[in-house]
Design a protein around this motif. Structure first.
Motif, PDB file in Angstrom:
ATOM      1  N   ASN A 194      19.684  13.833   0.516  1.00  0.00           N
ATOM      2  CA  ASN A 194      17.739  13.419   0.201  1.00  0.00           C
ATOM      3  C   ASN A 194      17.225  14.228   1.713  1.00  0.00           C
ATOM      4  O   ASN A 194      16.438  13.648   1.719  1.00  0.00           O
TER       5      ASN A 194
ATOM      6  N   PRO B  66      17.088  16.275   5.517  1.00  0.00           N
ATOM      7  CA  PRO B  66      16.241  17.495   5.479  1.00  0.00           C
ATOM      8  C   PRO B  66      17.230  18.688   5.374  1.00  0.00           C
ATOM      9  O   PRO B  66      16.607  19.628   5.102  1.00  0.00           O
TER      10      PRO B  66
ATOM     11  N   PRO C  54      15.370  12.636   9.777  1.00  0.00           N
ATOM     12  CA  PRO C  54      14.788  12.953  10.608  1.00  0.00           C
ATOM     13  C   PRO C  54      13.805  12.373  11.814  1.00  0.00           C
ATOM     14  O   PRO C  54      12.709  13.058  12.346  1.00  0.00           O
ATOM     15  N   PHE C  55      14.503  10.878  11.781  1.00  0.00           N
ATOM     16  CA  PHE C  55      14.025  10.796  13.314  1.00  0.00           C
ATOM     17  C   PHE C  55      15.696   9.713  14.021  1.00  0.00           C
ATOM     18  O   PHE C  55      16.440  10.186  13.910  1.00  0.00           O
TER      19      PHE C  55
ATOM     20  N   GLY D 148      13.052   4.964  14.524  1.00  0.00           N
ATOM     21  CA  GLY D 148      12.143   5.726  14.075  1.00  0.00           C
ATOM     22  C   GLY D 148      11.409   6.790  14.653  1.00  0.00           C
ATOM     23  O   GLY D 148      10.916   7.905  13.829  1.00  0.00           O
TER      24      GLY D 148
ATOM     25  N   ARG E  79      10.053  10.894  15.734  1.00  0.00           N
ATOM     26  CA  ARG E  79      11.109  11.884  14.850  1.00  0.00           C
ATOM     27  C   ARG E  79      11.330  12.326  15.216  1.00  0.00           C
ATOM     28  O   ARG E  79      10.458  13.116  17.049  1.00  0.00           O
TER      29      ARG E  79
ATOM     30  N   LEU F  51       4.518   4.607   9.897  1.00  0.00           N
ATOM     31  CA  LEU F  51       5.831   4.502  10.316  1.00  0.00           C
ATOM     32  C   LEU F  51       5.507   5.230   8.726  1.00  0.00           C
ATOM     33  O   LEU F  51       5.688   4.201   7.438  1.00  0.00           O
ATOM     34  N   VAL F  52       6.280   5.959   8.242  1.00  0.00           N
ATOM     35  CA  VAL F  52       6.486   6.016   6.651  1.00  0.00           C
ATOM     36  C   VAL F  52       8.429   6.221   6.464  1.00  0.00           C
ATOM     37  O   VAL F  52       9.265   5.563   6.805  1.00  0.00           O
TER      38      VAL F  52
ATOM     39  N   HIS G 138      13.921  11.328   4.335  1.00  0.00           N
ATOM     40  CA  HIS G 138      13.763  12.409   3.983  1.00  0.00           C
ATOM     41  C   HIS G 138      12.987  12.788   4.828  1.00  0.00           C
ATOM     42  O   HIS G 138      12.432  12.269   5.469  1.00  0.00           O
ATOM     43  N   PRO G 139      12.632  14.592   4.997  1.00  0.00           N
ATOM     44  CA  PRO G 139      12.305  14.897   5.432  1.00  0.00           C
ATOM     45  C   PRO G 139      10.650  14.716   5.915  1.00  0.00           C
ATOM     46  O   PRO G 139      10.108  14.900   7.320  1.00  0.00           O
ATOM     47  N   LEU G 140      10.002  13.298   5.048  1.00  0.00           N
ATOM     48  CA  LEU G 140       8.597  13.334   6.162  1.00  0.00           C
ATOM     49  C   LEU G 140       8.514  11.786   6.898  1.00  0.00           C
ATOM     50  O   LEU G 140       7.505  11.327   7.659  1.00  0.00           O
ATOM     51  N   ALA G 141      10.181  11.685   6.522  1.00  0.00           N
ATOM     52  CA  ALA G 141      10.083   9.788   7.179  1.00  0.00           C
ATOM     53  C   ALA G 141      10.254   9.810   8.397  1.00  0.00           C
ATOM     54  O   ALA G 141      10.674  10.584   9.382  1.00  0.00           O
ATOM     55  N   GLY G 142       9.842   8.772   9.349  1.00  0.00           N
ATOM     56  CA  GLY G 142       9.597   8.037  10.387  1.00  0.00           C
ATOM     57  C   GLY G 142       8.172   7.814  10.785  1.00  0.00           C
ATOM     58  O   GLY G 142       7.075   7.839  10.459  1.00  0.00           O
ATOM     59  N   TRP G 143       8.196   7.467  12.369  1.00  0.00           N
ATOM     60  CA  TRP G 143       7.113   7.174  13.114  1.00  0.00           C
ATOM     61  C   TRP G 143       5.753   8.697  13.390  1.00  0.00           C
ATOM     62  O   TRP G 143       6.544   9.410  13.893  1.00  0.00           O
ATOM     63  N   TYR G 144       5.007   8.423  13.100  1.00  0.00           N
ATOM     64  CA  TYR G 144       3.784   9.832  13.557  1.00  0.00           C
ATOM     65  C   TYR G 144       2.994   8.640  14.502  1.00  0.00           C
ATOM     66  O   TYR G 144       2.244   7.856  14.074  1.00  0.00           O
TER      67      TYR G 144
ATOM     68  N   ARG H 252       0.102  17.685   4.628  1.00  0.00           N
ATOM     69  CA  ARG H 252       1.457  17.936   4.379  1.00  0.00           C
ATOM     70  C   ARG H 252       1.490  17.342   2.510  1.00  0.00           C
ATOM     71  O   ARG H 252       1.377  17.614   1.833  1.00  0.00           O
TER      72      ARG H 252
ATOM     73  N   ALA I  52      12.353  14.498  -0.979  1.00  0.00           N
ATOM     74  CA  ALA I  52      13.469  14.741  -1.154  1.00  0.00           C
ATOM     75  C   ALA I  52      12.980  16.630  -0.168  1.00  0.00           C
ATOM     76  O   ALA I  52      12.123  17.232  -1.305  1.00  0.00           O
ATOM     77  N   PRO I  53      13.717  17.862  -0.225  1.00  0.00           N
ATOM     78  CA  PRO I  53      13.553  19.115   0.033  1.00  0.00           C
ATOM     79  C   PRO I  53      13.261  19.808  -0.522  1.00  0.00           C
ATOM     80  O   PRO I  53      14.051  20.680  -0.955  1.00  0.00           O
TER      81      PRO I  53
END
Lengths: 151, 151, 151, 151
Positions: A39, A41, A141-142, A146, A148, B35-36, B40-46, B58, B140-141
């Motif tokens: 699951n 990207p 994606p990281f 973590g 990104r 941190l998400v 999955h595609p949105l995960a990680g540090w912003y 998003r 998930a994408p």
């Protein structure tokens, strides 16, 4: 009907490896569908040969060209084949000696493919043991901390 | 030093909900990191308030505006706070009555935030039980049948 | 009503660490429920103080007594508290220098606890980032090579 | 050397299904090793035919006898075979109409087997798409609400 043979499976992989689209379409249907596990990207169905080739290019870019598949066995049946490969790769930008599952891939992958008239029309990647978990970590994606990573 | 209080946490959420950037920056630092969870595609540090706000936008788009957070409790400590929310949402395009974890979100989320001089500088989302698995399924994408979804 | 304070949270952890059941029941209700995240063998709700203490003993045994929690922050609210700890441990029998996620734990864990009359009645462990994945790897019923481990 | 054929693969499955150990050992080696995917309680390597048969019995018990495998295709190669089955089952005690991934299994499973002198010596289960996630949910040690289930 063209029978699926080990030789034809090997020839399909060689064509794919050559990057020559004229050769590739001898073995892969234009309406090829391919399912990537997990699951993360890159996961899900790729619908068309072009989408599949884009995926291959993206995987190559994300691994800085380090991605390799070594086939260990090939099995064939009626209009289908399966093979088991050892897949290895390192995420682009990762330290050469990284052992993090987020950066290092080194495990067995199987491919199950359905054929029609001598061409692959459907493919599934799969993993053994807990490697599906490692696979989703690898394509996360990281980076391991973590951060990104832009596509 | 501005003490972290329940009232200030509530005000921060109200500011975020208003979408008014002038109000938001009263509670969220420009160098906010968030941190998400998951892979999955949105995960990680912003990294930055703008990146965080883009993420919110998003998530809103991917859920067709159905994403909601209902705060249940707020806890405060020295330069930090935590709260527990019930988060709900449906992926854009999914059937209204879908119960698939790939389409329906309905679980508790934990937020842990570090504050500095009255502003949030770092946030982590967390999940309970096996909801981290459900969360990676939700973002998930692809749709439940694996069909990839464009961003 | 006994107010939840940081001091009381710290005292609860000290009591738990002492292993002295008489002290523990001053802070933990006999009908305590505790939720362990993931879908590995230890995951799910533990229903009763005894079940929770058995879990603690089992985690201690599976890590050969190496399991430690260092509290970093404590937050309190109405009849609830949250704290963030750095949890570390090595699976019993693993090489001292193992970095495998199946053998080495080293990440932040949060605890969200509901209190009633000065005692903890419900607890949830949670994780940040992709650590929920690492957590399920750590408590997997096998060594990094997949060899199953007896409980 | 006994060649691996589709007929022999089918006969092996029939022997396994019969539960007759005398028949089973005609197709499965006593030193069989079998790898179950995921990081749930049943995952990892089963080392010996008896361990494998115990696993089958445990899976049967955990599904209240509802577990079924329908073979769709069989592929053969040198001293190896692969097959794809549709596996279905419901956790014992779950509502008949449950759609929860923690209670309902209904997806394709890939089996890759190595043979020696006409007997299976090594087997790997594999899954497609995000079914490895669903598989670890299905075999989780708890009901959908997190209630732990005794073995």
């Amino acid at each position: 009907m063209t029978k699926v043979t080990r030789e034809r499976v090997e020839a399909a992989y060689r064509a794919l490896g050559s990057g020559d689209r004229d050769k590739i379409v001898e073995y892969y249907a234009e309406d090829l569908r391919w399912l990537v596990p997990g699951n993360h990207p890159l996961a899900g169905w790729y619908e068309s040969l072009d989408a599949f080739l884009d995926l291959m290019a993206r995987a190559g870019k994300l691994t800085g060209g380090s991605f390799t598949m070594d086939r260990e066995v090939i099995m064939v049946g009626d209009d289908c084949s399966a093979d088991v490969c050892r897949n290895r790769g390192l995420r682009a930008g990762a330290p050469e000696d990284s052992r993090s599952p987020y950066e290092r891939m080194d495990y067995m992958v199987f491919h199950f493919m359905r054929w029609r008239d001598g061409r692959i029309v459907e493919g599934h990647d799969g993993l053994f043991g807990d490697d599906a978990t490692l696979f989703s970590q690898f394509w996360a994606p990281f980076a391991p901390d973590g951060t990104r990573i832009a596509d």
